[in-house]
Design a protein around this motif. Structure first.
Motif, PDB file in Angstrom:
ATOM      1  N   ALA A 188     -22.492 -18.334  47.291  1.00 37.45           N
ATOM      2  CA  ALA A 188     -21.618 -17.150  47.531  1.00 37.45           C
ATOM      3  C   ALA A 188     -21.308 -17.061  48.859  1.00 37.45           C
ATOM      4  O   ALA A 188     -20.720 -15.946  49.178  1.00 37.45           O
ATOM      5  CB  ALA A 188     -22.464 -16.044  46.830  1.00 37.45           C
ATOM      6  N   GLY A 189     -21.388 -17.800  49.779  1.00 33.89           N
ATOM      7  CA  GLY A 189     -20.881 -18.080  51.026  1.00 33.89           C
ATOM      8  C   GLY A 189     -21.709 -17.478  52.072  1.00 33.89           C
ATOM      9  O   GLY A 189     -21.656 -17.711  53.307  1.00 33.89           O
ATOM     10  N   ALA A 190     -23.240 -17.189  51.942  1.00 34.42           N
ATOM     11  CA  ALA A 190     -24.114 -17.227  52.790  1.00 34.42           C
ATOM     12  C   ALA A 190     -24.474 -18.085  53.809  1.00 34.42           C
ATOM     13  O   ALA A 190     -24.395 -17.987  55.352  1.00 34.42           O
ATOM     14  CB  ALA A 190     -25.495 -16.597  52.261  1.00 34.42           C
ATOM     15  N   GLY A 191     -24.467 -19.660  53.499  1.00 32.82           N
ATOM     16  CA  GLY A 191     -24.738 -20.570  54.213  1.00 32.82           C
ATOM     17  C   GLY A 191     -23.502 -20.785  55.315  1.00 32.82           C
ATOM     18  O   GLY A 191     -23.770 -20.878  56.444  1.00 32.82           O
ATOM     19  N   ARG A 192     -22.321 -20.829  54.552  1.00 27.76           N
ATOM     20  CA  ARG A 192     -21.240 -21.038  55.520  1.00 27.76           C
ATOM     21  C   ARG A 192     -21.064 -19.935  56.374  1.00 27.76           C
ATOM     22  O   ARG A 192     -20.667 -19.980  57.684  1.00 27.76           O
ATOM     23  CB  ARG A 192     -19.785 -20.959  54.557  1.00 27.76           C
ATOM     24  N   SER A 193     -21.378 -18.669  56.053  1.00 36.94           N
ATOM     25  CA  SER A 193     -21.377 -17.357  57.036  1.00 36.94           C
ATOM     26  C   SER A 193     -22.336 -17.571  58.061  1.00 36.94           C
ATOM     27  O   SER A 193     -21.799 -17.461  59.208  1.00 36.94           O
ATOM     28  CB  SER A 193     -21.570 -15.861  56.406  1.00 36.94           C
ATOM     29  N   LEU A 194     -23.371 -18.111  57.867  1.00 37.91           N
ATOM     30  CA  LEU A 194     -24.518 -18.428  58.922  1.00 37.91           C
ATOM     31  C   LEU A 194     -24.058 -19.649  59.910  1.00 37.91           C
ATOM     32  O   LEU A 194     -23.986 -19.260  61.057  1.00 37.91           O
ATOM     33  CB  LEU A 194     -25.737 -18.700  58.269  1.00 37.91           C
ATOM     34  N   ILE A 195     -23.438 -20.589  59.317  1.00 40.73           N
ATOM     35  CA  ILE A 195     -22.796 -21.715  60.194  1.00 40.73           C
ATOM     36  C   ILE A 195     -21.767 -21.040  61.115  1.00 40.73           C
ATOM     37  O   ILE A 195     -21.799 -21.460  62.205  1.00 40.73           O
ATOM     38  CB  ILE A 195     -22.508 -22.793  59.410  1.00 40.73           C
ATOM     39  N   GLU A 196     -20.839 -20.373  60.270  1.00 40.04           N
ATOM     40  CA  GLU A 196     -19.777 -19.673  61.273  1.00 40.04           C
ATOM     41  C   GLU A 196     -20.143 -18.862  62.135  1.00 40.04           C
ATOM     42  O   GLU A 196     -19.605 -18.822  63.477  1.00 40.04           O
ATOM     43  CB  GLU A 196     -18.746 -19.059  60.387  1.00 40.04           C
ATOM     44  N   ALA A 197     -21.191 -18.045  62.039  1.00 42.22           N
ATOM     45  CA  ALA A 197     -21.768 -17.309  63.095  1.00 42.22           C
ATOM     46  C   ALA A 197     -22.495 -17.915  64.419  1.00 42.22           C
ATOM     47  O   ALA A 197     -22.313 -17.707  65.580  1.00 42.22           O
ATOM     48  CB  ALA A 197     -22.831 -16.293  62.578  1.00 42.22           C
ATOM     49  N   VAL A 198     -23.311 -18.942  63.791  1.00 40.23           N
ATOM     50  CA  VAL A 198     -23.577 -19.851  64.831  1.00 40.23           C
ATOM     51  C   VAL A 198     -22.781 -20.280  65.651  1.00 40.23           C
ATOM     52  O   VAL A 198     -22.912 -20.624  67.028  1.00 40.23           O
ATOM     53  CB  VAL A 198     -24.812 -20.946  64.434  1.00 40.23           C
ATOM     54  N   ALA A 199     -21.519 -20.792  64.931  1.00 44.91           N
ATOM     55  CA  ALA A 199     -20.394 -21.599  65.757  1.00 44.91           C
ATOM     56  C   ALA A 199     -19.961 -20.706  66.904  1.00 44.91           C
ATOM     57  O   ALA A 199     -19.255 -20.791  67.820  1.00 44.91           O
ATOM     58  CB  ALA A 199     -19.572 -22.115  64.749  1.00 44.91           C
ATOM     59  N   GLY A 200     -19.736 -19.361  66.302  1.00 44.60           N
ATOM     60  CA  GLY A 200     -19.314 -18.148  67.122  1.00 44.60           C
ATOM     61  C   GLY A 200     -19.924 -17.919  68.207  1.00 44.60           C
ATOM     62  O   GLY A 200     -19.446 -17.730  69.519  1.00 44.60           O
ATOM     63  N   ARG A 201     -21.285 -18.125  68.253  1.00 46.04           N
ATOM     64  CA  ARG A 201     -22.273 -17.901  69.239  1.00 46.04           C
ATOM     65  C   ARG A 201     -22.107 -19.118  70.111  1.00 46.04           C
ATOM     66  O   ARG A 201     -22.084 -18.937  71.531  1.00 46.04           O
ATOM     67  CB  ARG A 201     -23.715 -17.395  69.174  1.00 46.04           C
ATOM     68  N   ALA A 202     -21.961 -20.357  69.736  1.00 46.35           N
ATOM     69  CA  ALA A 202     -21.780 -21.603  70.520  1.00 46.35           C
ATOM     70  C   ALA A 202     -20.507 -21.396  71.187  1.00 46.35           C
ATOM     71  O   ALA A 202     -20.393 -21.839  72.641  1.00 46.35           O
ATOM     72  CB  ALA A 202     -21.930 -22.716  69.676  1.00 46.35           C
TER      73      ALA A 202
ATOM     74  N   TYR B 268     -22.225 -28.800  54.018  1.00 47.14           N
ATOM     75  CA  TYR B 268     -22.208 -29.395  55.265  1.00 47.14           C
ATOM     76  C   TYR B 268     -21.244 -30.408  55.295  1.00 47.14           C
ATOM     77  O   TYR B 268     -20.260 -30.435  56.271  1.00 47.14           O
ATOM     78  CB  TYR B 268     -23.458 -30.294  55.683  1.00 47.14           C
ATOM     79  N   ASP B 269     -20.863 -31.096  54.186  1.00 51.76           N
ATOM     80  CA  ASP B 269     -19.802 -31.871  54.143  1.00 51.76           C
ATOM     81  C   ASP B 269     -18.552 -31.226  54.128  1.00 51.76           C
ATOM     82  O   ASP B 269     -17.236 -31.849  54.506  1.00 51.76           O
ATOM     83  CB  ASP B 269     -19.916 -32.951  52.857  1.00 51.76           C
ATOM     84  N   ALA B 270     -18.445 -30.275  53.479  1.00 48.73           N
ATOM     85  CA  ALA B 270     -17.311 -29.271  53.753  1.00 48.73           C
ATOM     86  C   ALA B 270     -16.866 -28.539  55.108  1.00 48.73           C
ATOM     87  O   ALA B 270     -15.635 -28.406  55.407  1.00 48.73           O
ATOM     88  CB  ALA B 270     -17.288 -28.328  52.467  1.00 48.73           C
ATOM     89  N   VAL B 271     -17.872 -28.332  55.849  1.00 51.60           N
ATOM     90  CA  VAL B 271     -17.737 -27.623  56.967  1.00 51.60           C
ATOM     91  C   VAL B 271     -17.775 -28.714  58.422  1.00 51.60           C
ATOM     92  O   VAL B 271     -17.232 -27.933  59.308  1.00 51.60           O
ATOM     93  CB  VAL B 271     -18.557 -26.507  57.438  1.00 51.60           C
ATOM     94  N   ALA B 272     -18.211 -29.560  58.113  1.00 54.60           N
ATOM     95  CA  ALA B 272     -18.384 -30.552  59.570  1.00 54.60           C
ATOM     96  C   ALA B 272     -18.297 -32.068  59.012  1.00 54.60           C
ATOM     97  O   ALA B 272     -18.078 -32.324  58.098  1.00 54.60           O
ATOM     98  CB  ALA B 272     -19.789 -30.211  59.959  1.00 54.60           C
TER      99      ALA B 272
END
Length: 147
Positions: free
Chosen positions: A93-107, A130-134
């Motif tokens: 439902a998008g939680a994992g992707r949202s967490l990755i994007e939030a960490v990327a924002g902090r980075a 992971y294969d979809a986002v990186a």
């Protein structure tokens, strides 16, 4: 349902503990209770290690822990996403992707040179995301026993 990501809050401790226990159990890791207390304290301090929660309908459905470290190939730091876990009932439902994007924002805010993470090759569920986002780097990890 919309997923919101925010820092971990003191009142999140019980749910964070449940999710981190489930994450560690997946990797067959058992930690002493003292380590939960130490890690929680460091996450709330938000200095050396950082934690975020994915929230939906007022409840936490996922967590991530990450840190920044020096990198010899550049003067900018690197961001290591150390742990990421989404409750099984909330996956897809998008939680994992949202967490990755939030960490990327902090980075990006910290002007990190890169962001990376590890997972086991048999973790097919996570690897689909992971294969979809990186891009998978091709590196193989070795652990040297210091004991």
């Amino acid at each position: 349902m919309k997923v919101e990501v925010s820092r971990l809050r003191p009142q999140d401790r019980p749910r964070w503990t449940d999710l981190w226990r489930a994450y560690l159990a997946f990797y067959d890791i058992a930690l002493p209770e003292k380590q939960y207390d130490e890690t929680w304290s460091r996450l709330l301090d938000d200095t050396t290690v950082h934690g975020l929660a994915a929230r939906r309908d007022g409840g936490i459905v996922g967590i991530t822990h990450f840190l920044f470290h020096a990198h010899c190939w550049t003067t900018a730091s690197a961001c290591y996403l150390q742990d990421l876990y989404v409750d099984e009932s909330a996956r897809g439902a998008g939680a994992g992707r949202s967490l990755i994007e939030a960490v990327a924002g902090r980075a990006r805010e910290r002007q990190a040179s890169r962001m990376y993470w590890l997972t086991q090759d048999h973790n097919a569920t996570a690897r689909r995301l992971y294969d979809a986002v990186a891009k998978q780097s091709g590196f193989i990890r070795y652990d040297y026993d210091l004991g």
